[in-house]
Design a protein around this motif. Structure first.
Motif, mmCIF file in Angstrom:
data_model
loop_
_atom_site.group_PDB
_atom_site.id
_atom_site.type_symbol
_atom_site.label_atom_id
_atom_site.label_comp_id
_atom_site.label_asym_id
_atom_site.label_seq_id
_atom_site.Cartn_x
_atom_site.Cartn_y
_atom_site.Cartn_z
ATOM 1 N N THR A 1 0.829 -1.206 0.000
ATOM 2 C CA THR A 1 0.000 0.000 0.000
ATOM 3 C C THR A 1 0.859 1.250 0.000
ATOM 4 O OG1 THR A 1 -1.799 -1.160 1.096
ATOM 5 C CG2 THR A 1 -1.808 1.254 1.224
ATOM 6 N N ARG A 2 1.929 1.253 0.760
ATOM 7 C CA ARG A 2 2.807 2.423 0.802
ATOM 8 C C ARG A 2 3.465 2.699 -0.546
ATOM 9 N NH1 ARG A 2 5.506 1.499 6.788
ATOM 10 N NH2 ARG A 2 3.705 2.278 7.960
ATOM 11 N N GLN A 3 3.504 1.715 -1.419
ATOM 12 C CA GLN A 3 4.079 1.879 -2.761
ATOM 13 C C GLN A 3 3.057 2.395 -3.776
ATOM 14 O OE1 GLN A 3 7.400 1.515 -3.112
ATOM 15 N NE2 GLN A 3 7.311 1.109 -0.923
ATOM 16 N N GLU A 4 1.791 2.436 -3.403
ATOM 17 C CA GLU A 4 0.745 2.836 -4.344
ATOM 18 C C GLU A 4 0.817 4.328 -4.664
ATOM 19 O OE1 GLU A 4 -3.298 1.592 -3.483
ATOM 20 O OE2 GLU A 4 -2.493 -0.032 -2.231
ATOM 21 N N ALA A 5 0.493 4.659 -5.905
ATOM 22 C CA ALA A 5 0.382 6.069 -6.299
ATOM 23 C C ALA A 5 -0.727 6.706 -5.479
ATOM 24 C CB ALA A 5 0.061 6.169 -7.782
ATOM 25 N N GLY A 6 -0.443 7.858 -4.898
ATOM 26 C CA GLY A 6 -1.457 8.580 -4.138
ATOM 27 C C GLY A 6 -1.500 8.249 -2.660
ATOM 28 N N ALA A 7 -0.724 7.271 -2.206
ATOM 29 C CA ALA A 7 -0.668 6.957 -0.780
ATOM 30 C C ALA A 7 0.303 7.928 -0.113
ATOM 31 C CB ALA A 7 -0.221 5.520 -0.570
ATOM 32 N N ILE A 8 -0.200 8.775 0.761
ATOM 33 C CA ILE A 8 0.625 9.753 1.459
ATOM 34 C C ILE A 8 1.038 9.210 2.823
ATOM 35 C CG2 ILE A 8 0.645 12.065 2.481
ATOM 36 C CD1 ILE A 8 -1.402 12.814 0.219
ATOM 37 N N LYS A 9 0.076 8.624 3.536
ATOM 38 C CA LYS A 9 0.357 8.052 4.861
ATOM 39 C C LYS A 9 -0.473 6.787 5.015
ATOM 40 C CE LYS A 9 -1.214 9.879 8.886
ATOM 41 N NZ LYS A 9 -1.260 10.785 10.055
ATOM 42 N N TYR A 10 0.158 5.738 5.564
ATOM 43 C CA TYR A 10 -0.550 4.473 5.787
ATOM 44 C C TYR A 10 0.074 3.812 7.004
ATOM 45 C CZ TYR A 10 -3.335 0.430 4.451
ATOM 46 O OH TYR A 10 -4.272 -0.567 4.421
ATOM 47 N N GLU A 11 -0.595 3.957 8.143
ATOM 48 C CA GLU A 11 -0.067 3.460 9.410
ATOM 49 C C GLU A 11 -1.063 2.506 10.051
ATOM 50 O OE1 GLU A 11 2.344 7.487 10.731
ATOM 51 O OE2 GLU A 11 0.336 7.160 11.543
ATOM 52 N N LEU A 12 -0.535 1.469 10.693
ATOM 53 C CA LEU A 12 -1.355 0.536 11.457
ATOM 54 C C LEU A 12 -1.011 0.704 12.925
ATOM 55 C CD1 LEU A 12 -3.345 -1.830 11.674
ATOM 56 C CD2 LEU A 12 -1.387 -3.371 11.339
ATOM 57 N N GLU B 1 -3.778 8.621 4.691
ATOM 58 C CA GLU B 1 -4.004 9.848 3.940
ATOM 59 C C GLU B 1 -3.753 9.532 2.473
ATOM 60 O OE1 GLU B 1 -2.730 14.561 3.659
ATOM 61 O OE2 GLU B 1 -1.716 13.252 5.101
ATOM 62 N N TRP B 2 -4.691 9.941 1.645
ATOM 63 C CA TRP B 2 -4.649 9.677 0.207
ATOM 64 C C TRP B 2 -4.714 10.980 -0.555
ATOM 65 C CZ3 TRP B 2 -3.601 4.882 -1.410
ATOM 66 C CH2 TRP B 2 -3.720 3.866 -0.457
ATOM 67 N N HIS C 1 -6.790 1.817 -4.350
ATOM 68 C CA HIS C 1 -6.317 0.991 -3.240
ATOM 69 C C HIS C 1 -7.363 -0.058 -2.863
ATOM 70 C CE1 HIS C 1 -4.931 -0.303 0.650
ATOM 71 N NE2 HIS C 1 -5.980 0.241 1.233
ATOM 72 N N LEU C 2 -8.610 0.372 -2.737
ATOM 73 C CA LEU C 2 -9.675 -0.553 -2.338
ATOM 74 C C LEU C 2 -9.896 -1.652 -3.369
ATOM 75 C CD1 LEU C 2 -12.206 2.038 -0.880
ATOM 76 C CD2 LEU C 2 -10.615 0.564 0.387
ATOM 77 N N ASP C 3 -9.582 -1.369 -4.628
ATOM 78 C CA ASP C 3 -9.719 -2.361 -5.703
ATOM 79 C C ASP C 3 -8.452 -3.179 -5.932
ATOM 80 O OD1 ASP C 3 -12.329 -1.553 -6.196
ATOM 81 O OD2 ASP C 3 -11.744 -0.120 -7.754
ATOM 82 N N SER C 4 -7.367 -2.844 -5.240
ATOM 83 C CA SER C 4 -6.079 -3.501 -5.484
ATOM 84 C C SER C 4 -6.107 -4.976 -5.073
ATOM 85 C CB SER C 4 -4.953 -2.784 -4.729
ATOM 86 O OG SER C 4 -5.095 -3.007 -3.326
ATOM 87 N N PRO C 5 -5.321 -5.810 -5.745
ATOM 88 C CA PRO C 5 -5.287 -7.239 -5.398
ATOM 89 C C PRO C 5 -4.860 -7.489 -3.957
ATOM 90 C CG PRO C 5 -4.262 -6.869 -7.540
ATOM 91 C CD PRO C 5 -4.536 -5.510 -6.948
#
Length: 99
Positions: A33-44, A59-60, A69-73
């Motif tokens: 997810t952190r590698q996706e275009a448009g992903a600014i912040k992704y924390e668990l 943050e997107w 992202h929601l459609d990603s494999p």
């Protein structure tokens, strides 16, 4: 309205005997997810006082990036693994930054 980023707070509650199994599944999302275009912040996050309580803070760049992202494999694969690990469907909330 200007082109605002999208903020997501997604809360997922593990069954008490499935905490470590759910954590392992959720961690599968982090790097791709952190590698996706448009992903600014992704924390668990995991609640210090209730280890069954996990929260994603995201943050997107746009709704389109979030929808991709929601459609990603990798997202779909993790979503398919949640049954039997969680108490209920994830509580996913979308926000715009105010101040």
């Amino acid at each position: 309205m200007t082109n605002q980023t999208i903020h997501i707070v997604a809360r997922i509650i593990a069954l008490p005997n499935k905490v470590e199994e759910l954590k392992a599944v959720l961690l599968e999302l982090i790097e791709p997810t952190r590698q996706e275009a448009g992903a600014i912040k992704y924390e668990l996050l995991q609640n210090q006082y209730d280890p069954t309580d996990f929260t994603f803070v995201e943050e997107w760049a746009s709704s389109e990036a979030l929808n991709s992202h929601l459609d990603s494999p990798h997202f779909q694969a993790v979503a398919a693994k949640l049954e039997g690990l969680v108490t209920a469907a994830p509580d996913i909330r979308r926000y715009h930054f105010v101040a």
